[in-house]
Design an enzyme around this catalytic site. Structure first.
Site, PDB file in Angstrom:
ATOM      1  CD  GLU A  19     131.775  23.603   1.367  1.00  0.00           C
ATOM      2  OE1 GLU A  19     132.555  24.373   1.938  1.00  0.00           O
ATOM      3  OE2 GLU A  19     131.635  22.400   1.691  1.00  0.00           O
ATOM      4  CG  ASP A  35     120.556  15.451  -1.397  1.00  0.00           C
ATOM      5  OD1 ASP A  35     120.025  16.311  -0.678  1.00  0.00           O
ATOM      6  OD2 ASP A  35     120.751  15.608  -2.618  1.00  0.00           O
ATOM      7  CE  LYS A  93     116.459   4.721   2.727  1.00  0.00           C
ATOM      8  NZ  LYS A  93     116.847   5.703   3.714  1.00  0.00           N
ATOM      9  CG  ASP A 118     128.993   8.832   1.692  1.00  0.00           C
ATOM     10  OD1 ASP A 118     128.174   9.653   1.233  1.00  0.00           O
ATOM     11  OD2 ASP A 118     128.857   8.298   2.806  1.00  0.00           O
ATOM     12  CB  THR A 131     134.081  17.557   4.521  1.00  0.00           C
ATOM     13  OG1 THR A 131     133.449  16.303   4.239  1.00  0.00           O
ATOM     14  CG2 THR A 131     134.423  18.256   3.218  1.00  0.00           C
ATOM     15  CE  LYS A 132     131.714  16.693  13.136  1.00  0.00           C
ATOM     16  NZ  LYS A 132     130.472  16.897  13.750  1.00  0.00           N
ATOM     17  CD  GLU A 136     136.362  14.011   1.752  1.00  0.00           C
ATOM     18  OE1 GLU A 136     136.226  15.206   2.107  1.00  0.00           O
ATOM     19  OE2 GLU A 136     136.992  13.682   0.748  1.00  0.00           O
TER      20      GLU A 136
HETATM   21  C1  LIG Z   1     125.827  15.296   4.836  1.00  0.00           C
HETATM   22  S1  LIG Z   1     126.000  16.953   5.264  1.00  0.00           S
HETATM   23  C2  LIG Z   1     127.590  17.327   4.629  1.00  0.00           C
HETATM   24  C3  LIG Z   1     128.207  18.508   5.299  1.00  0.00           C
HETATM   25  C4  LIG Z   1     129.588  18.899   4.796  1.00  0.00           C
HETATM   26  N1  LIG Z   1     129.551  19.302   3.407  1.00  0.00           N
HETATM   27  C5  LIG Z   1     130.565  17.776   5.000  1.00  0.00           C
HETATM   28  O1  LIG Z   1     130.985  17.167   3.989  1.00  0.00           O
HETATM   29  O2  LIG Z   1     130.922  17.482   6.148  1.00  0.00           O
HETATM   30  C6  LIG Z   1     124.906  17.829   4.160  1.00  0.00           C
HETATM   31  C7  LIG Z   1     124.763  19.310   4.533  1.00  0.00           C
HETATM   32  O3  LIG Z   1     123.982  19.972   3.552  1.00  0.00           O
HETATM   33  C8  LIG Z   1     123.054  20.837   4.177  1.00  0.00           C
HETATM   34  N2  LIG Z   1     121.917  20.960   3.240  1.00  0.00           N
HETATM   35  C9  LIG Z   1     120.974  20.022   2.977  1.00  0.00           C
HETATM   36  N3  LIG Z   1     120.135  20.448   2.027  1.00  0.00           N
HETATM   37  C10 LIG Z   1     120.570  21.694   1.670  1.00  0.00           C
HETATM   38  C11 LIG Z   1     120.107  22.671   0.732  1.00  0.00           C
HETATM   39  N4  LIG Z   1     119.038  22.431  -0.023  1.00  0.00           N
HETATM   40  N5  LIG Z   1     120.784  23.823   0.630  1.00  0.00           N
HETATM   41  C12 LIG Z   1     121.873  24.063   1.416  1.00  0.00           C
HETATM   42  N6  LIG Z   1     122.354  23.184   2.323  1.00  0.00           N
HETATM   43  C13 LIG Z   1     121.706  22.020   2.443  1.00  0.00           C
HETATM   44  C14 LIG Z   1     122.714  20.133   5.480  1.00  0.00           C
HETATM   45  O4  LIG Z   1     122.229  21.023   6.465  1.00  0.00           O
HETATM   46  C15 LIG Z   1     124.044  19.508   5.868  1.00  0.00           C
HETATM   47  O5  LIG Z   1     124.825  20.388   6.668  1.00  0.00           O
END
Ligand SMILES: C[S@@+](CC[C@H](N)C(=O)[O-])C[C@H]1O[C@@H](n2cnc3c(N)ncnc32)[C@H](O)[C@@H]1O
Length: 326
Positions: A28, A103, A107, A139, A175-176, A178
Site C-alpha cells: 500500500e 495527492d 492541481k 475523491d 480509510t480515514k 475516505e
Molecule cells: C490524502 S493522504 C491519504 C492517506 C490514506 N491512504 C487514507 O486514505 O486515509 C495521502 C498520503 O500519502 C502519503 N504520500 C504522499 N506522497 C507520497 C509518496 N510519494 N510516497 C508515499 N506516500 C506518500 C502522505 O504522507 C499521506 O499520508
C-alpha cells in the site's frame, strides 16, 4: 526505535529475510493512519504486506497499531513510493498495489509531483507480477479523469471493471481520508486493473554504486577554499545538485549538499580531509545523512572536486573513484 527506511535498507530489499518467510507481496502506497493496511494484513494472512509512507506521524501511529494488533505479516517502510519502487522492489515481484487517495492537493501545476504519472505507473506495472492487481481510489474528479487516461494508455494493464471507474465498492474498508470525503459529500472514484501478459518497459532496479572519492593536491589551504565558497546549483539532465553551505571543522571542511535525482532526494555531507602528504586532500561523502552511493552522489563529489581544483592553477586531481557520468 529505528524505522525501516529506504535510505537504510539494501537495494533491492530481501523481503523474505525481513518477514522470515517467502510469500506474495502486497503493497500500500501512502497508507496514512493505517486502517486499510491493517485490514490488508488481516484479510491476507498468507501474504507479506508492506506499507510505504513519508509522514512520520503516520508511520509512528501505524507502527503502534501493528504492534498492538499482534500481526506479523505487515511492515511499514519510510519511503516515497518512487524510491521504493525503483530501488527496493524487483521486477514482477508484487502481487497487489493499493493507492488510496493520493495527492489531495492535486492541481495541474503540481503535476510533476503527483504520484499517478507515467514514470511511476511504468514502475508499478513493471514490479507487478503476471495477474497482479492495481487498485486506486480518489475523491478528486480531475484526478480520476487524469488517472483514467493514463491507465487506459498503459498496455500492461487491463481494466477489471466495465467502466473506467466505479463510485462505490460495497464491502470496502473505509480509510480515514475516505471517511472524511464521504462525510463532506465528495464522490469517490475507484479503479481496479490487472497486469496482463503484454511486455512492459524495462524498469531496472537501481542498485547502489561503489562509494566515491576524489584525491587531489592544491596549494590552497582549507581556509582559503572556504573563503571562496558560495552557493551553487547545477542541473545535470534530470538531476539537480546544490552545494548549500561549507563549514570548517578541526581538520576538515564539510560541504552541505542536496542531490535531487528522479527516484531519490538526498541531503548529505561531503567531507574534505587532509592526506598524509602535505598539500594533498581527499574528498568523499561523510556518514552524516546516511548517504547512498547513487549516480547523483558521484556527480556531486566529482563536481565539487572539479570546483576545488579549479580554484588554483597549481592544483590537480591525483586520482578518483567516480562513475563515468554525463
Ligand atoms: C490524502 S493522504 C491519504 C492517506 C490514506 N491512504 C487514507 O486514505 O486515509 C495521502 C498520503 O500519502 C502519503 N504520500 C504522499 N506522497 C507520497 C509518496 N510519494 N510516497 C508515499 N506516500 C506518500 C502522505 O504522507 C499521506 O499520508
Amino acid at each position: 526505535m529505528q524505522k525501516l527506511s529506504s535510505f537504510r535498507l539494501p537495494w533491492p530489499m530481501n523481503w523474505t529475510e525481513l518477514f522470515g518467510r517467502e510469500a506474495p507481496l502486497i503493497v500500500e502506497i501512502g497508507f496514512g493512519y493505517g486502517t486499510f493496511l491493517l485490514h490488508l494484513a488481516r484479510e491476507n494472512p498468507d501474504a507479506n504486506v508492506i506499507g510505504l509512507e513519508i509522514a512520520n506521524q503516520c508511520l509512528e501511529a501505524t507502527e503502534g497499531k501493528i504492534k498492538r494488533s499482534g500481526l506479523t505479516n505487515v511492515h511499514v517502510i519510510q519511503s516515497t513510493a518512487e524510491t521504493a519502487l525503483h530501488h527496493l522492489f524487483e521486477p514482477a515481484s508484487i502481487q497487489q498495489v493499493h493507492i488510496n487517495f493520493p495527492d489531495p492537493w492535486f492541481k495541474k501545476r503540481h503535476s510533476h509531483r503527483r504520484l499517478m504519472q507515467r514514470d511511476t505507473l511504468d514502475a508499478i506495472v513493471n514490479r507487478l507480477q503476471a495477474g497482479g492487481l492495481l487498485y486506486l481510489a480518489t475523491d478528486i474528479v480531475e484526478y480520476a479523469e487524469m488517472s483514467a487516461e493514463l491507465l487506459a494508455e498503459t498496455g500492461g494493464l487491463t481494466n477489471r471493471l466495465e467502466t473506467a471507474w466505479v463510485n462505490a465498492l460495497p464491502g470496502r474498508v473505509v480509510t480515514k481520508y475516505e471517511g472524511r470525503a464521504q462525510r463532506e459529500g465528495r464522490i469517490c472514484h475507484y479503479f481496479a486493473y490487472e497486469r496482463n501478459a503484454t511486455p512492459v518497459p524495462d524498469v531496472p532496479v537501481i542498485k547502489e554504486l561503489d562509494m566515491t572519492h576524489v584525491v587531489f593536491h592544491s596549494p590552497l589551504s582549507m581556509d582559503a577554499m572556504l573563503e571562496r565558497f558560495e552557493f551553487q546549483e547545477h542541473k545535470l539532465g534530470d538531476t539537480v545538485i546544490s552545494f548549500l553551505q561549507a563549514y570548517r571543522g578541526n581538520r576538515v571542511l564539510l560541504f552541505e549538499v542536496y542531490i535531487k535525482e528522479p527516484t531519490i532526494d538526498q541531503h548529505v555531507a561531503v567531507i574534505l580531509s587532509y592526506r598524509d602528504t602535505p598539500g594533498e586532500y581527499t574528498l568523499k561523502a561523510g556518514t552524516l545523512g546516511y548517504p547512498r552511493s547513487t549516480a547523483g552522489l558521484h556527480k556531486a563529489v566529482g563536481m565539487l572536486g572539479d570546483w576545488l581544483v579549479g580554484l588554483d592553477a597549481g592544483a590537480a586531481i591525483l586520482h578518483d573513484k567516480l562513475k563515468e557520468t554525463s
